[in-house]
Design a protein around this motif. Sequence first.
Motif, mmCIF file in Angstrom:
data_model
loop_
_atom_site.group_PDB
_atom_site.id
_atom_site.type_symbol
_atom_site.label_atom_id
_atom_site.label_comp_id
_atom_site.label_asym_id
_atom_site.label_seq_id
_atom_site.Cartn_x
_atom_site.Cartn_y
_atom_site.Cartn_z
ATOM 1 N N ASP A 6 -47.782 61.120 68.031
ATOM 2 C CA ASP A 6 -48.005 61.069 69.476
ATOM 3 C C ASP A 6 -47.780 59.638 69.945
ATOM 4 O OD1 ASP A 6 -48.703 61.798 72.000
ATOM 5 O OD2 ASP A 6 -50.623 62.688 71.441
ATOM 6 N N GLY A 7 -47.266 59.466 71.143
ATOM 7 C CA GLY A 7 -47.066 58.121 71.655
ATOM 8 C C GLY A 7 -45.805 58.020 72.481
ATOM 9 N N ASP A 8 -45.254 56.816 72.576
ATOM 10 C CA ASP A 8 -44.075 56.554 73.393
ATOM 11 C C ASP A 8 -42.831 57.058 72.664
ATOM 12 O OD1 ASP A 8 -42.184 55.644 75.119
ATOM 13 O OD2 ASP A 8 -42.474 53.512 74.686
ATOM 14 N N HIS A 9 -42.128 58.003 73.280
ATOM 15 C CA HIS A 9 -40.938 58.577 72.656
ATOM 16 C C HIS A 9 -39.665 58.214 73.415
ATOM 17 C CE1 HIS A 9 -44.116 61.636 71.304
ATOM 18 N NE2 HIS A 9 -43.786 60.934 70.238
ATOM 19 N N GLU A 10 -39.713 57.128 74.160
ATOM 20 C CA GLU A 10 -38.579 56.760 75.004
ATOM 21 C C GLU A 10 -37.301 56.588 74.200
ATOM 22 O OE1 GLU A 10 -36.802 56.486 78.508
ATOM 23 O OE2 GLU A 10 -38.980 56.730 78.294
ATOM 24 N N ASN A 11 -37.401 55.990 73.007
ATOM 25 C CA ASN A 11 -36.224 55.759 72.164
ATOM 26 C C ASN A 11 -36.269 56.637 70.917
ATOM 27 O OD1 ASN A 11 -35.167 53.608 73.832
ATOM 28 N ND2 ASN A 11 -36.855 52.351 73.041
ATOM 29 N N ALA A 12 -36.770 57.852 71.085
ATOM 30 C CA ALA A 12 -36.996 58.721 69.928
ATOM 31 C C ALA A 12 -35.709 59.036 69.181
ATOM 32 C CB ALA A 12 -37.677 60.017 70.378
ATOM 33 N N GLY A 46 -45.215 55.393 62.682
ATOM 34 C CA GLY A 46 -45.422 56.719 63.244
ATOM 35 C C GLY A 46 -44.304 57.707 63.038
ATOM 36 N N ILE A 47 -43.617 57.648 61.915
ATOM 37 C CA ILE A 47 -42.514 58.565 61.676
ATOM 38 C C ILE A 47 -42.449 58.901 60.186
ATOM 39 C CG2 ILE A 47 -40.810 56.714 61.396
ATOM 40 C CD1 ILE A 47 -38.779 58.527 62.827
ATOM 41 N N ALA A 48 -42.121 60.150 59.889
ATOM 42 C CA ALA A 48 -41.965 60.585 58.502
ATOM 43 C C ALA A 48 -40.836 61.590 58.449
ATOM 44 C CB ALA A 48 -43.259 61.199 57.972
ATOM 45 N N ASP A 68 -32.276 55.833 62.989
ATOM 46 C CA ASP A 68 -32.591 54.694 62.117
ATOM 47 C C ASP A 68 -33.344 55.156 60.874
ATOM 48 O OD1 ASP A 68 -31.403 53.069 63.985
ATOM 49 O OD2 ASP A 68 -33.300 52.391 64.884
ATOM 50 N N ALA A 69 -34.264 56.121 61.054
ATOM 51 C CA ALA A 69 -35.026 56.632 59.917
ATOM 52 C C ALA A 69 -34.111 57.320 58.915
ATOM 53 C CB ALA A 69 -36.110 57.597 60.401
ATOM 54 N N LEU A 70 -33.167 58.108 59.405
ATOM 55 C CA LEU A 70 -32.215 58.776 58.516
ATOM 56 C C LEU A 70 -31.358 57.748 57.778
ATOM 57 C CD1 LEU A 70 -31.110 61.648 60.917
ATOM 58 C CD2 LEU A 70 -32.520 61.905 58.866
ATOM 59 N N ALA A 71 -30.936 56.725 58.518
ATOM 60 C CA ALA A 71 -30.066 55.714 57.909
ATOM 61 C C ALA A 71 -30.772 54.959 56.787
ATOM 62 C CB ALA A 71 -29.588 54.736 58.985
ATOM 63 N N THR A 72 -32.086 54.714 56.939
ATOM 64 C CA THR A 72 -32.802 53.982 55.886
ATOM 65 C C THR A 72 -32.829 54.758 54.576
ATOM 66 O OG1 THR A 72 -34.952 54.931 56.511
ATOM 67 C CG2 THR A 72 -34.300 52.844 57.557
ATOM 68 N N ARG A 73 -32.694 56.062 54.640
ATOM 69 C CA ARG A 73 -32.674 56.886 53.424
ATOM 70 C C ARG A 73 -31.271 57.341 53.059
ATOM 71 N NH1 ARG A 73 -37.174 56.122 50.754
ATOM 72 N NH2 ARG A 73 -36.732 58.062 49.628
ATOM 73 N N GLY A 74 -30.262 56.857 53.803
ATOM 74 C CA GLY A 74 -28.883 57.220 53.509
ATOM 75 C C GLY A 74 -28.531 58.651 53.882
ATOM 76 N N LEU A 75 -29.285 59.247 54.797
ATOM 77 C CA LEU A 75 -29.082 60.646 55.174
ATOM 78 C C LEU A 75 -28.199 60.763 56.404
ATOM 79 C CD1 LEU A 75 -32.795 61.765 54.737
ATOM 80 C CD2 LEU A 75 -30.886 62.360 53.222
ATOM 81 N N SER A 76 -27.430 61.826 56.464
ATOM 82 C CA SER A 76 -26.555 62.060 57.605
ATOM 83 C C SER A 76 -27.326 62.689 58.754
ATOM 84 C CB SER A 76 -25.407 62.991 57.210
ATOM 85 O OG SER A 76 -24.693 63.427 58.360
#
Length: 603
Positions: free
Chosen positions: A229-235, A325-327, A241-249
Amino acid sequence: MARLMPPAIVILGSGALATARRLQRCYPDARVHGLRSRFEVPGEAHVEAGADGVDIVYDELSAYLRELYASGTPIIALCAAGIVIRCVAPLLANKGAEPPVLAVAEDGSAVVPLLGGLAGVNVMAREIAQALDVPPAITTSGELRFGTCVLNPPHGYALASIEQGKRFVSDLLAGESTRIEGAAHWLDDAQLPRSGTARRAIRVTPLAWDGNADELVIHPRSVAVALADGDHENAAQRVRDALATRGLSPLALAAIVAPISCSGDATLAHAADALGVALRFAEAGVDAGASAPPVGDARPASSLPRALLEAALPAQCEIVDLSPGIALAVAATPIDPDTIGRARGRLTVIGLGPGSADLMVPAARQALAQATDILGYATYVEMAGPFRADQRVHPTDNREEMQRARHAFELASGGRRVVMVSSGDPGVFAMASAVLEALDTSSTSDAPHWADVELQIVPGVSAAMATAAQAGAPLGHDFCMLSLSDNLKPWAVIEARVALAAQADLVMAFYNPVSRARPWQLDKALDIVRESRAPETTVVLGRDIGRPGASLVSTTLGKLSSADVDMRTMVIIGSSTTRVFSTRSQSADGAPREWVYTPRWYR
């Protein structure tokens, strides 16, 4: 391959109807579309759906096929392939997303896939051919050689690069061999040139493609990302970015998961749209499929995303906490978003128009196709059908508007896609007002979740507009619409408004003019109008316009009485400037065609 919209089975004449109905058994959601001039009796509405009729009529084949194609609707045209090609040819120069287009012989003796090779047209061709017991005329080189379209993976998978894919298949056709890395069950029976030592590889992986020209990469949509929950303006960018950190498409992403308390957050919906994935909502530590009311969650933002994924996904998923705040979770096989939590509920209020299927706006038809539940007055719900076996229908009495509106919100707040059906336009003496009143007067303690429902009101063709169009343009200048029913307002209010509208020289459209319980009210209203209008004032009576047995009559205020009208009649009383004239062309009964209009100027 993405899930497709229901196909349109398009025919020109009755000779193709039997074959069309056979194909409809293959695709129960499909409608049979027929040329109006061949399936409509002059002066009557189109033939009712059934063994001897069609579901929808259209006016001109070329424009209609282009409209279907542009909307992404799969087309099964029961006519010559050349006709179909010429019809859609103007849209082929700017190639984009291409829906399946097939030509089928009227007698079912031939099935020719024309367009949409990457959208499953050859799969449809085989399905149709099997139903008709004929061989499909498939000409795609890769399909003929390998027995499948390598570039058309099943639902739940996405091709990394179509251009690279085309080059890869071209190499295989030229004699190269390939190996398969990862689970590609749909290729098990394909006649691919395989070799365990091949330089070319088909890789099925959620990892991003690195641009290797020797690989055809297919991504299983096996990744879900949860946000706190929180600010999702740049969700959307945070997810990328989260996908890129794990090398995921990003193409491996199946869904974004968020707390139920965020179900009304428009920025999340925009993020999901930008990423082209489903948006689902869940409660940490609670059965994600339950329809419990939204509650706050006391967990820290850092642990909430993991808890959401643990509650919503199978235990065997690998879950990785990312900050802040992301998984994300990676499953071994594609994730079906429909099994994760629940979607944001949607309530769409539509108008069917006056009754003819071709006067229903496309957005209303699309809402019905996507609905899980359909509510409305029983007569209107029946007009909106037929429905699929998986759609739930909730017909009610015409006097139960507020109960119906509340029921719709309860269904939608549980994550269902609900359509509220009205006739005409939903905002003209119809259900849109009741729906908004239910929302406006709902208590935040009794129904806090109603406000999170995605509410949309789709306009329709009102009875006044449909009658006016049949007559010409009697509403061409200032006009008003009045209901003569005193069920929801006092008769004294009706009298006052009729008098003021008559004095203002407004064209008046009377809804609900008479009923068995109040046969006197129309004559009383006409007496009031006659105090301000001349006896020769033009009056248009439209009964069941857009439905079987429709009739249109022009008369005058001096001649009109309640005996000429019933509850299904729209009464349009002209202003002092409304005119009537006849032309040499003939109407359906052979009489000179009469037109009624109100000029756009005023003296």
